[in-house]
Design an enzyme around this catalytic site. Sequence first.
Site, PDB file in Angstrom:
ATOM      1  N   GLN A  25       0.799  -1.228   0.000  1.00 12.16           N
ATOM      2  CA  GLN A  25       0.000   0.000   0.000  1.00 12.16           C
ATOM      3  C   GLN A  25       0.830   1.276   0.000  1.00 12.16           C
ATOM      4  OE1 GLN A  25      -3.971   0.077   1.923  1.00 12.16           O
ATOM      5  NE2 GLN A  25      -2.956   1.393   3.400  1.00 12.16           N
ATOM      6  N   ARG A  51      -5.264   9.605   8.035  1.00 16.61           N
ATOM      7  CA  ARG A  51      -6.005   8.588   7.295  1.00 16.61           C
ATOM      8  C   ARG A  51      -5.981   8.965   5.820  1.00 16.61           C
ATOM      9  NH1 ARG A  51      -8.640   4.881  10.787  1.00 16.61           N
ATOM     10  NH2 ARG A  51      -8.315   3.580   8.938  1.00 16.61           N
ATOM     11  N   SER A  52      -6.371   8.042   4.974  1.00 12.33           N
ATOM     12  CA  SER A  52      -6.338   8.340   3.536  1.00 12.33           C
ATOM     13  C   SER A  52      -7.377   9.392   3.164  1.00 12.33           C
ATOM     14  CB  SER A  52      -6.534   7.062   2.723  1.00 12.33           C
ATOM     15  OG  SER A  52      -7.698   6.391   3.118  1.00 12.33           O
ATOM     16  N   GLU A  58       5.144  -1.841   8.216  1.00  2.00           N
ATOM     17  CA  GLU A  58       3.847  -1.733   8.896  1.00  2.00           C
ATOM     18  C   GLU A  58       2.895  -2.797   8.367  1.00  2.00           C
ATOM     19  OE1 GLU A  58       0.099   1.365   8.766  1.00  2.00           O
ATOM     20  OE2 GLU A  58       2.124   2.188   8.636  1.00  2.00           O
ATOM     21  N   LYS A  70       3.129   9.881  10.197  1.00  2.00           N
ATOM     22  CA  LYS A  70       2.761   9.527   8.822  1.00  2.00           C
ATOM     23  C   LYS A  70       1.660  10.480   8.384  1.00  2.00           C
ATOM     24  CE  LYS A  70       1.707   5.536   7.229  1.00  2.00           C
ATOM     25  NZ  LYS A  70       1.109   4.189   7.085  1.00  2.00           N
ATOM     26  N   GLU A 123      -2.966   9.700  -0.838  1.00  2.00           N
ATOM     27  CA  GLU A 123      -2.082  10.344   0.131  1.00  2.00           C
ATOM     28  C   GLU A 123      -0.963  11.140  -0.527  1.00  2.00           C
ATOM     29  OE1 GLU A 123      -0.957   7.321   2.910  1.00  2.00           O
ATOM     30  OE2 GLU A 123      -3.024   6.977   3.531  1.00  2.00           O
ATOM     31  N   ASP A 161       4.421   0.132   4.155  1.00  2.00           N
ATOM     32  CA  ASP A 161       3.154  -0.273   4.764  1.00  2.00           C
ATOM     33  C   ASP A 161       2.544  -1.278   3.799  1.00  2.00           C
ATOM     34  OD1 ASP A 161       0.657  -0.700   5.796  1.00  2.00           O
ATOM     35  OD2 ASP A 161      -0.054   1.360   5.573  1.00  2.00           O
ATOM     36  N   LYS A 220      -3.895   6.252  15.384  1.00  2.00           N
ATOM     37  CA  LYS A 220      -4.941   6.930  14.617  1.00  2.00           C
ATOM     38  C   LYS A 220      -6.111   7.185  15.561  1.00  2.00           C
ATOM     39  CE  LYS A 220      -3.932   4.606  10.190  1.00  2.00           C
ATOM     40  NZ  LYS A 220      -4.395   3.545   9.265  1.00  2.00           N
ATOM     41  N   ASP A 247      -0.814  -1.671  12.820  1.00  2.00           N
ATOM     42  CA  ASP A 247      -1.911  -0.727  12.565  1.00  2.00           C
ATOM     43  C   ASP A 247      -3.233  -1.475  12.688  1.00  2.00           C
ATOM     44  OD1 ASP A 247      -3.716   1.183  11.707  1.00  2.00           O
ATOM     45  OD2 ASP A 247      -3.090   1.133   9.616  1.00  2.00           O
TER      46      ASP A 247
END
Length: 426
Positions: free
Chosen positions: A163, A367-368, A286, A389, A205, A242, A338, A313
């Site tokens: 990702q 978050r995205s 991750e 991040k 992102e 990730d 998060k 995560d």
Amino acid sequence: MLTIKDIHALEVMDSRGNPTIQASVVLSDNTKASAIVPSGASTGKREALELRDNDKTRFLGKGVLRACENVNSVIKHHLIGLEAINQAFVDERLRALDGTPNYANLGANAVLGVSMALARASAKALNLPLYRYLGGANALTLPVPMLNIINGGTHANNSIDFQEYMIMPLGFESFKEALRASAEVYHTLKKLLDGKNQLTSVGDEGGFAPNFSNNVEPLEVISQAIEKAGYKLGEEIALALDVASSELVDENFNYHLKGENKILDSHELVAYYKELVAKYPIVSIEDGLSEDDWEGWAFLSKELGRQIQLVGDDLFVTNASLLQKGIEKNIANAVLIKPNQIGTISETLETIRLAKHHAYQCVMSHRSGESEDSFIADFAVALNTGEIKTGSTARSERIAKYNRLLEIEHELKGGIYIGKELFKHG
């Protein structure tokens, strides 16, 4: 005594054009502050519930009017008059008001919006920066950014399984210099991709989403970009991944790497990671295995846990109970933070404190689906998380966090950029 005078929620949009909540809190001295709640694309199954309307006639079912109404009625009714600067008490009231472990009644998006807005309003009323209000006198450390510069998986429409491919500017004396170097690598990468006739469209992102045929090509081209930009690969700028493995796994814990036409079990995937770590200066992975593959995680941690950072995560979803389970089983050595995975600022703080007590690294994360809200920048400094991040050096909802960190660094007259010290303890 400062008390809560009014609370209101509004349906606004995130960076993907999906609706989200903007919560506003007004205090008894008429101080007002707002916060916008982010939303994820690849989500852990144990995350707190993000309440959506499921009304297909609005926003394809993704509206948040029900969550807004929960803020404007139930939450407002029960919180007005409470002491504003007692964040823990108000957050506990929110949890009790919902009555479920995952905010299934009110919605974690409703609850978090209010929790964030309250913290921001209280800081403003006390004439304190948010990082100082949340972190006290010890809020001094600027985090190392983990910049997602090539996107794959659910964050991009391409054939890359992993990702996020990230760079970590460890070898610099200040945050601003680290960010400058990262931006230069990003622009150099664009030129290299252009030269390979690859698409330079960006993912959610801000990273590029080239259509590479396997998962190694991004590591190669990023390594080239770092060196071509004039930086030392591995010494000044390292690599991080990730994998978001929960998106790749089947019910038998086999991992499908479609870009490479491979199906690997947990041990084979760990062996693959070991090959990559041996060949490239990867310092962090991750979600290397699925959130349910605890046996695989134990093996991954045994094989690579002393060598690199292993971040949970989907595995931990910012939940202190799940993190405690991981600590007891010696699984992973870092946790992604998060706030919208757990629900309130106080619960997020609980997880961070538990992690720090057991020498787990903390990575503050966006978050995205994001917005112009820069709360997590202050939060990262407040809790000295050491890492953040928040995407690449593109897309204004990502840049908002970096610009806020630059402001904080200036306010702190430099502060402390942790850089290479980040991993020295292990």
